[in-house]
Design a protein around this motif. Structure first.
Motif, short mmCIF file in Angstrom:
data_model
loop_
_atom_site.label_atom_id
_atom_site.label_comp_id
_atom_site.label_asym_id
_atom_site.label_seq_id
_atom_site.Cartn_x
_atom_site.Cartn_y
_atom_site.Cartn_z
N THR A 88 -34.78 -4.62 -19.99
CA THR A 88 -36.07 -4.01 -19.07
C THR A 88 -37.39 -4.49 -19.90
O THR A 88 -38.21 -5.01 -18.88
N ALA A 125 -27.85 -9.16 -20.31
CA ALA A 125 -28.51 -8.20 -19.70
C ALA A 125 -29.31 -7.42 -20.84
O ALA A 125 -30.68 -7.17 -20.67
N CYS A 126 -29.13 -7.47 -22.17
CA CYS A 126 -30.31 -7.15 -23.09
C CYS A 126 -29.47 -7.43 -24.63
O CYS A 126 -28.42 -7.03 -24.68
N CYS A 130 -35.90 -5.37 -28.07
CA CYS A 130 -36.92 -5.08 -27.11
C CYS A 130 -38.17 -4.99 -27.71
O CYS A 130 -39.23 -5.48 -26.97
N GLY B 205 -24.64 -0.59 -22.84
CA GLY B 205 -24.97 -1.50 -21.80
C GLY B 205 -26.29 -1.51 -21.11
O GLY B 205 -26.56 -2.47 -20.74
N ASP B 206 -26.97 -0.37 -21.48
CA ASP B 206 -28.33 -0.10 -20.65
C ASP B 206 -29.23 -1.10 -21.19
O ASP B 206 -29.60 -1.38 -22.54
N PRO B 207 -30.07 -1.82 -20.44
CA PRO B 207 -30.80 -2.75 -20.77
C PRO B 207 -32.13 -2.02 -21.47
O PRO B 207 -32.58 -0.94 -20.59
N GLY B 208 -32.46 -2.29 -22.50
CA GLY B 208 -33.60 -1.51 -23.17
C GLY B 208 -33.34 -0.57 -23.98
O GLY B 208 -34.02 0.31 -24.47
N ALA B 209 -31.95 -0.37 -24.39
CA ALA B 209 -31.58 0.49 -25.28
C ALA B 209 -30.92 0.02 -26.51
O ALA B 209 -29.96 -1.08 -26.32
N PHE B 210 -31.25 0.42 -27.70
CA PHE B 210 -30.52 -0.30 -28.90
C PHE B 210 -30.25 0.62 -29.87
O PHE B 210 -30.17 0.29 -30.93
N PHE B 289 -21.09 -3.47 -17.44
CA PHE B 289 -21.76 -2.24 -17.64
C PHE B 289 -21.07 -1.26 -17.33
O PHE B 289 -21.07 0.03 -18.00
N PHE B 453 -34.01 -2.50 -11.71
CA PHE B 453 -32.89 -1.65 -12.09
C PHE B 453 -31.62 -1.90 -10.98
O PHE B 453 -30.42 -1.92 -11.34
N PHE B 456 -29.64 -4.94 -11.19
CA PHE B 456 -28.80 -4.88 -12.31
C PHE B 456 -27.45 -4.09 -12.20
O PHE B 456 -26.44 -4.52 -12.09
#
Lengths: 187, 605
Positions: A88, A125-126, A130, B205-210, B289, B453, B456
């Motif tokens: 994102t 995907a990521c 970020c 797997g959420d893009p933007g989550a770490f 995902f 989204f 995705f």
């Protein structure tokens, strides 16, 4: 993609060596595929058939898995693997523009490998970095805050590196046997 | 007390990406060259990603000093000056941690966790060790009450009491759904079966989550300890950690942690002398995902395509290899030791009525301080965006925050006062999800975000059930039309109808929540859709098909930088004369925009 000369042998040897370490439990299928891909770089159909044989399951089950999970590749990776992050944060700050720039420079689409097998281009995907978006992963090295011009810089670096490792002339026709040798040496 | 100076470099994935290894080597070199006797070690992520690479120096008897954004060229100097001359570099210092005396001139250095705005409102329970311990050395975890909770549970509590305590704490699953963890444990405990499993979902797997990555990299033992406690409670002797293969460092540290825990008998047979065996394995996911969905994840561990199956039976009855299985995510297990160390009552005292404890959020997007923040449940969005994350860069205006990744939704400015907990987020049309918070300013196009989204989730749809497989595809086609200027007036209604149908009829969480990003942006930002459809304009200036690149002749000084940068030779013009962009040839890559020093290149919508 066509198998290169001698690749067949190499695939068979590698797969045999890897499956020996596992019993024929279905649970081991993903780990085996991961190991084979790490060894050969991708999952050629030949390897999938051999793995199916070893685990005593139909080849279609192996193929089903290889095509289901994003990690698995059916085509050989380039010597340099370019992964563009499409998370994102990266998307918001222009990840698609970075992807477009690589596609244009490499003259391939996302998911493909250049015909000389020098470069492959993928989306991820990521990568979880970020804070330094947009991010590109080149040969497992994470590079942050990439811009379209930086893409040119990255390509230049990679191509220079390529010339270093080859002979000074860097004749394109010689690539396949050379690559084979390199691979042989690594094992 | 440390006998000799200790230097700690933050080497999580983001630290490494920011050049952490170079910094580490530069310090090694500086220590050797200057004959300094100091201990050099590494740690995981402390959450202040914005300031990577982070270097901490602690001299005996002094507080630990944290430096941020230290470049490899400078770090040698910073370290030498600090250790040899007691001089703290004002250019890089961020704060101090812990007790001890500093020379008077440095009294004003802020106390890291209390005075830095990024940390003031945080409450670090789950992240208690991240950034403090070397995750590759078990003794450092043990020294900070590590495995104390497991010891307490095994030696003084019955399994039923353990479950009761978790129920009392109010802990809910941190992976997205928010199911009460104690209940899940109870169901698994009561399920009939000679063999049971504990599974940890580390397939972030959420893009933007770490956040899970940071916990696994920074404090893997807390997850192992939580799993062992769960194993004791439900009567399982084996567990799996299903971790993304994209997190190689996390996988490596987990495997190392398991080995070390076995050596110390925190895992293995007859743990701590009791009649309890528990063994752990790491399974690397292969990138899907949908495997974040519990039944799909179990299929994947079994070596099959990760496709969900209908529930019931729930995994607690029939899970991995058809045996009762208790499945929680990384952050949930990471919280378990806290519940037993500090007590269920303490845990339940934090947060709101329905959501107890804290939640870790990954803050990204248009904000001043990106990073990882652990906040008490019930904190408002306003507090997170402005107090913790420091607002938008350049005092930009806040437009929306995207919560919960592809399953979540966009929350607009009017709802900045909304408390962040499971229930109020769901009411607003979003969901907690795993905890990604992407902050968006005015230059974000909400239609584009919805399309992003959905692209995705659409490509990650496993294809098993029709509403998700076909429905998301149709929705995406409509969104693609809208963002390329081909939208039709009835599209908005179509999106709503399709979205509702997909939500109510899909098999698993992926499909049920896939329309959320579209439905919430329609709910709060319908005018933007209308502008795309009726005026063929993208107000934020993002949808490339609706944009034209043009040069303002007043501002252009004819430097030819853009001409050289353009990859398709679409820009022409003589030196010192205003240039022109051929809009037919322009591919809108942005290269000229980046090169122009006069800001003469404009995006017209």
């Amino acid at each position: 993609m066509e198998l290169l000369e001698g690749e067949r042998e190499e695939i068979l040897n590698k797969v045999n060596e890897i499956v020996k370490g596992y019993d024929d439990n279905r649970e081991n299928l993903i780990p085996i595929l991961q190991k084979v891909q790490m060894g050969i770089g991708y999952l050629p159909l030949l390897a999938q058939e051999k793995i199916a044989e070893a685990l005593n399951i139909p080849p279609v089950d192996v193929y089903g898995l290889a095509t289901f999970y994003n990690q698995f590749r059916l085509n050989p990776p380039g010597k340099h693997q370019v992964q563009v992050c499409m998370g994102t944060a990266c998307h918001m700050i222009g990840g698609q523009i970075i992807m477009d720039s690589f596609e244009r420079r490499l003259e391939i689409e996302e998911g493909e490998t250049t015909s000389d097998r020098e470069f492959s281009l993928e989306r991820v995907a990521c990568v979880g970095c970020c804070a330094i978006a947009p991010v590109v992963v080149i040969n497992d090295f994470v590079e942050g805050k990439v811009s379209p011009l930086r893409v040119d810089g990255i390509m230049l670096q990679l191509q220079e590196g390529k010339e270093d490792s080859n002979s000074l002339e860097g004749e394109a026709e010689d690539k396949s046997p050379e690559e084979k040798n390199e691979r042989g040496n690594q094992e | 007390m440390t006998a000799k100076p200790k230097i700690i470099v933050g080497l999580g994935t983001c630290g490494i990406a920011a050049g952490g290894q170079d910094v580490y080597q530069a310090i090694e070199k500086a220590l050797a060259e200057n004959n300094i006797d100091a201990e050099l070690t590494q740690t995981g992520c402390i959450g202040a990603c914005e300031n990577e690479v982070l270097v901490d120096i602690q001299k005996p008897g002094q507080p630990r000093i944290t430096y941020g954004k230290v470049p490899p060229e400078e770090v040698g100097n910073v370290v030498t000056e600090h250790i040899v001359k007691d001089q703290i570099s004002r250019d890089f210092v961020l704060g101090k941690i812990g007790e001890g005396d500093l020379p008077a001139e440095y009294e004003d250095i802020p106390v890291f966790f209390e005075e830095l705005p990024f940390y003031q409102k945080q409450n670090r329970l789950c992240l208690r060790n991240c950034g403090f311990i070397n995750p590759e050395i078990i003794d450092e975890y043990v020294a900070r009450e590590g495995y104390e909770a497991l010891k307490k549970v095994i030696t003084t509590m019955k399994p039923e009491e353990v479950v009761e305590e978790v129920k009392k704490s109010g802990l809910r699953g941190r992976g997205g759904g928010g199911f009460p963890s104690g209940l899940k444990w109870e169901f698994t405990m009561k399920a009939e079966g000679d063999k049971k499993y504990i599974v940890c979902n580390a397939d972030e797997g959420d893009p933007g989550a770490f956040m899970d990555r940071s916990i696994l990299e920074g404090d893997p033992h807390s997850v192992l300890e939580g799993m062992a406690i769960a194993g004791y409670a439900v009567g399982a002797d084996e567990g799996y950690i299903y971790c993304r293969a994209e997190y190689p460092l996390a996988v490596k540290r987990l495997k190392l942690a398991i080995e070390q825990a076995k050596e110390k008998n925190f895992l293995g047979n007859n743990i701590l002398g009791a009649d309890f065996n528990f063994d752990l394995k790491v399974k690397e996911g292969a990138g899907a995902f949908v495997c974040g969905e519990e039944t799909a994840l179990l299929m994947s561990i079994e070596g099959k395509r990760g496709m969900p199956r209908p529930r019931p039976p729930f995994p607690a009855q029939k899970g991995l290899f058809d045996k009762p299985t208790c499945l929680n995510n990384v952050e949930t297990f990471g919280n378990v030791p806290v519940v037993f160390l500090k007590g269920a009552d303490y845990f339940a005292s934090i947060g709101t009525e329905g959501s107890k404890g804290t939640k870790v959020f990954a803050l990204t997007g248009s904000i001043n301080r990106t990073g990882l923040a652990e906040v008490p449940m019930g904190i408002t969005i306003q507090e997170v965006v402005y107090d913790i994350a420091g607002g938008l860069p350049g005092d930009g205006e806040f437009k929306a925050v995207q919560v919960g990744g592809p399953s979540g939704g966009c929350i607009p400015k009017d709802l900045l006062h909304l408390p962040i907990d499971y229930d109020s987020l769901t009411d607003a049309g979003a969901m907690m999800g795993s905890g990604g918070l992407v902050i968006m300013g005015l230059d974000t196009c909400m239609v584009d975000i919805a399309r992003y989204f959905l692209t995705f989730t659409q490509s990650e749809s496993c294809g098993k059930c029709t509403p998700c497989r076909e429905g998301t595809k149709r929705m995406l086609e409509i969104l693609q039309r809208i963002t390329t200027g081909e939208g039709e007036p009835e599209d908005i209604e179509k999106l709503k109808t399709l979205g509702d149908a997909i939500s109510s009829t899909s098999l698993c969480g992926l499909g049920q929540t896939a329309p959320n990003p579209v439905l919430t942006t329609l709910r709060y930002f319908q005018d933007e859709y209308e502008k795309h459809i009726f005026d063929k304009r993208c107000p934020a200036g993002i949808c490339v098909d609706l944009l034209i690149y043009a040069i303002d002749p007043e501002l252009c000084d004819g430097c030819r930088r853009c001409v050289k940068a353009c990859p398709v030779d679409a820009i022409s013009g003589e030196k010192k004369e205003p240039h022109v962009i051929d809009t037919e040839a322009c591919i809108k890559c942005g290269a000229c925009l980046e090169k122009c020093k006069e800001e003469a290149i404009k995006l017209q919508s």
